[in-house]
Write an enzyme that holds these catalytic residues in place. Structure first.
Site, PDB file in Angstrom:
ATOM      1  N   HIS A  71      -2.870  -1.866  -0.889  1.00  0.00           N
ATOM      2  CA  HIS A  71      -2.790  -0.794   0.114  1.00  0.00           C
ATOM      3  C   HIS A  71      -3.689  -1.118   1.303  1.00  0.00           C
ATOM      4  O   HIS A  71      -4.791  -1.627   1.130  1.00  0.00           O
ATOM      5  CB  HIS A  71      -3.271   0.540  -0.483  1.00  0.00           C
ATOM      6  CG  HIS A  71      -2.311   1.134  -1.458  1.00  0.00           C
ATOM      7  ND1 HIS A  71      -2.711   1.988  -2.454  1.00  0.00           N
ATOM      8  CD2 HIS A  71      -0.979   1.006  -1.583  1.00  0.00           C
ATOM      9  CE1 HIS A  71      -1.645   2.357  -3.165  1.00  0.00           C
ATOM     10  NE2 HIS A  71      -0.585   1.769  -2.657  1.00  0.00           N
ATOM     11  N   GLU A 122      -8.619   5.955  -5.187  1.00  0.00           N
ATOM     12  CA  GLU A 122      -8.849   4.516  -5.312  1.00  0.00           C
ATOM     13  C   GLU A 122      -9.938   4.109  -4.331  1.00  0.00           C
ATOM     14  O   GLU A 122     -10.395   4.932  -3.521  1.00  0.00           O
ATOM     15  CB  GLU A 122      -7.551   3.736  -5.059  1.00  0.00           C
ATOM     16  CG  GLU A 122      -6.982   3.913  -3.661  1.00  0.00           C
ATOM     17  CD  GLU A 122      -5.582   3.312  -3.505  1.00  0.00           C
ATOM     18  OE1 GLU A 122      -4.846   3.200  -4.496  1.00  0.00           O
ATOM     19  OE2 GLU A 122      -5.223   2.970  -2.368  1.00  0.00           O
TER      20      GLU A 122
END
Lengths: 387, 294
Positions: free
Chosen positions: B253, B215
């Protein structure tokens, strides 16, 4: 979390980093009084989080008290509009009135987390006063880096090398620069910074070393142990919807599109946005409801997504692991009852308790609800709905 | 074969009497993991709700049970100390599930573990599972397919939780088994990363191909791409989340942030493609892309 320039200066000054004499003002009178205390020239700076202050006229060099009054009046009665604020601009509540020193040369000093090395790095450069990303791209050799030992911190020899890298040869000035570097490293550690940057650090015509502007970002995971930072927190720098989501253990970021998203897991939430885009749609938000979401939190998530007037359709994408599909189904039904859906809601559920979830949704018979069999089907359906 | 954990692995749970620790210990036991005890300071000498012995310290737990892996559910302010304790007591692998640990604490823990030669998965992660044998973490067990003779088998390395489940499920429904799935977590400073795990999977006889789920944020995927180009002979499939993520925003995150132009999905995808990795354009196409290569 970030703090204002005046707060970053406060933290630096406490750590022994010399900063020009300065005062915070919330009224025109206070600004004028600050100028009198400083004596000579002063710079008036709006304390807002957005950049582009100088071009917007919210940083002004003033020679007289009258000029300070004019600048302060302008800044406190107008919203600041810059490329970073959007057309509505931001309100200015506080000003920093600082001694305008005569700068001879500008430097860059920063401590930042280097995730590739699993520790923080101190970076210095003689190319101060410009964006460090530009220096890094155009003159990478002009940045000197020393990595901090995770347990021992900055070692004296490293500090000496950094000072030499800044080009200070005068003994007194080298000592002052070393004090700045050590002070900045201390602030970085003491307050769990993600970034602590002085740009520019200057040498004045009279040979003084001073930190003129500072920027600090703090590790959100560590704010819980810093009462000082909690007190410094200014919600005006945050999106109110993001804050409201955070209070309910949700992670929400508004975007520009018209398809609202409600997903469990950050990675899945990001890739749901990507999927929508891939199928020709535009996501209206990022929303991760988290792993152990309750029905109440999930209902609040629907409220937040629906509060965005741009939203013309919603995609619910859940892969139940720890979060259970039936919890989400219950929240969906509660939201439908409580707020009502005036837009189509495409639901894709997979994983833990998925059968029970589908039964619940079938019983509830919500007219706006469209079920999807898999990711691609879900993306196609929601994009078709808003087209 | 598999990597990191197998049917012989003995696991203790630090934080076994807490809500999450107790719940997930039960799920791991159900799955067949050899959880042999737990640690909860002040509760030593008692039994957990699962009938497992509870110890005051990791040292006591390991001396009594011979465990080699610790699964940690201790709250963020204390999790790093728990990790150091597990390492000092002799664990060879720490699986740190806890979310929200301060980054500077992780920097200190990582250094401590490196010096002791102790491996870590996490933090802020779903854990590690060798399907059919050993589940150390919070992932739903039933979505996985264990290796069996004659079937194709992938190893999965991922920075995300639910997106991993998605990829696993796409493989399982296509009859592709998983040797081991490792959720390395969404934090900027962590334990095992793509490169080390790629090496382990490359050397694992059971693994036919690898899936990398990356990511935005950092340069771990770029490092992985460089490594793959030089050292990996098995097929690799990648998916990178966050093409539509705006810069400067933390996407859930702690580590998922594009800053200073670094960490974009475009850069990671380009690096992967250059290294000969098959990049799935859609998260729905991960299973299909792997199937095409096997």
């Amino acid at each position: 979390m970030k703090v204002h320039e005046y707060q970053a200066r406060e933290l630096l000054a406490e750590a022994g980093v010399p900063v020009p004499k300065s005062y915070v003002a919330t009224t025109v009178d206070q600004a004028a009084a600050a100028f009198d205390k400083i004596g000579g020239k002063a710079v008036v700076k709006a304390q807002v989080f957005a950049g582009g202050r100088g071009k917007a006229g919210f940083v002004k060099l003033c020679d007289t008290a009258e000029q300070v009054r004019q600048a302060a009046t302008f800044m406190l009665s107008n919203r600041m509009v810059s490329p970073q604020t959007g057309s509505e601009g931001v309100e200015v509540k506080k000003l920093l009135v600082a001694d305008a020193v005569d700068i001879e040369s500008e430097y860059y000093v920063a401590v930042v987390m280097d995730r590739a090395k699993n520790t923080a790095v101190v970076m210095v450069s003689q190319e101060g006063g410009v964006e460090i990303e530009i220096v890094a791209k155009e003159k990478p050799g002009a940045i000197i880096k020393r990595w901090l030992h995770p347990h021992l911190g900055l070692m004296s020899f490293q500090c000496a090398q950094l000072v030499a890298g800044l080009g200070f040869t005068d003994k007194e000035q080298a000592k002052a620069a070393a004090k700045v570097i050590r002070g900045l490293v201390n602030v970085f550690h003491k307050y769990d910074c993600a970034l602590a940057e002085i740009n520019p650090l200057v040498r004045t015509k009279s040979g003084e070393i001073l930190a003129i502007d500072a920027k600090m970002n703090f590790d959100d995971n560590a704010v819980f142990r810093h009462k000082r930072l909690q007190e410094m927190f200014d919600p005006s720098g945050e999106n109110p919807m993001e804050l409201r989501a955070k209070e309910h253990n949700l992670s929400y970021i508004p975007l520009d599109g018209n398809i609202g998203c409600l997903v469990n897991g950050a990675g899945l939430a990001m890739s749901t946005m990507d999927l929508i885009k891939l199928h020709g749609g535009e996501p209206a938000n990022f929303l991760d409801v988290g792993g152990s979401v309750t029905a109440e939190e999930a209902t609040e998530a629907f409220r937040i997504v629906l509060s965005d007037p741009k939203v013309k359709g919603i995609l619910v994408n859940i892969f139940g692991g720890i979060a259970k599909c039936d919890t989400i189904a219950e929240a969906l039904i509660a939201a439908a009852r409580e707020i009502g859906f005036d837009v189509p809601v495409v639901v894709r559920l997979e994983g833990t308790n998925v059968e029970r979830a589908h039964e619940l949704l079938k019983e509830a018979a919500i007219p706006q609800l469209i079920t999807a069999t898999d990711l691609t089907d879900a993306a196609n359906k929601v994009c078709a709905q808003v087209a | 074969m598999s990597i990191l954990v197998d049917g012989e692995t003995k696991v203790i749970c630090q934080g076994i009497t807490g809500k999450a620790g107790a719940f997930h210990t039960a799920r791991c036991l159900e799955y067949g993991t050899k959880v042999v005890g737990g640690v909860s300071p002040g509760k030593g000498g008692t039994q957990s709700e699962h009938g497992l012995p509870v110890f005051n310290t990791c040292h006591d737990a390991i001396a009594a049970t011979g465990a080699d892996v610790s699964m940690i559910f201790v709250p963020a302010p204390f999790a790093v100390d728990a990790g150091m304790e597990a390492a000092d007591a002799g664990c060879s692998l720490i699986v740190l599930i806890t979310e929200g640990i301060p980054t500077l604490d992780m920097v200190r823990l990582r250094k401590y573990l490196d010096e002791k030669g102790v491996l870590m998965v996490g933090p802020n992660c779903p854990g590690v599972i060798t399907p059919g044998n050993c589940k150390v973490g919070i992932m739903p067990g039933y979505i996985h397919k264990p290796w069996e003779d004659g079937c194709k088998c992938v190893g999965i390395i991922s920075r995300s939780g639910t997106l991993t489940y998605e990829a696993v499920w796409q493989c399982t429904t296509r009859g592709i088994a998983q040797s081991t799935c490792v959720g390395i977590g969404g934090d900027p400073v962590k334990g095992l990363n793509f490169v080390e795990l790629l090496e382990m999977f490359e050397n694992d006889g059971q693994t036919d191909a690898m899936i990398i789920i990356g990511e935005i944020g950092g340069t771990d995927e770029e490092e992985a791409a460089k490594y793959i180009e030089r050292h990996v002979t098995k097929p690799v499939v990648a998916f990178i989340a966050g093409r539509t993520a705006p810069p400067g925003k933390r996407m859930g995150h702690a580590g998922a942030i594009i800053s200073g132009g670094e960490g974009t999905a475009a850069s990671k995808i380009a690096a992967m493609k250059e290294a000969g990795v098959a990049v799935a354009e859609s998260p729905a196409a991960i299973g299909e892309t792997v199937a095409g290569l096997l």
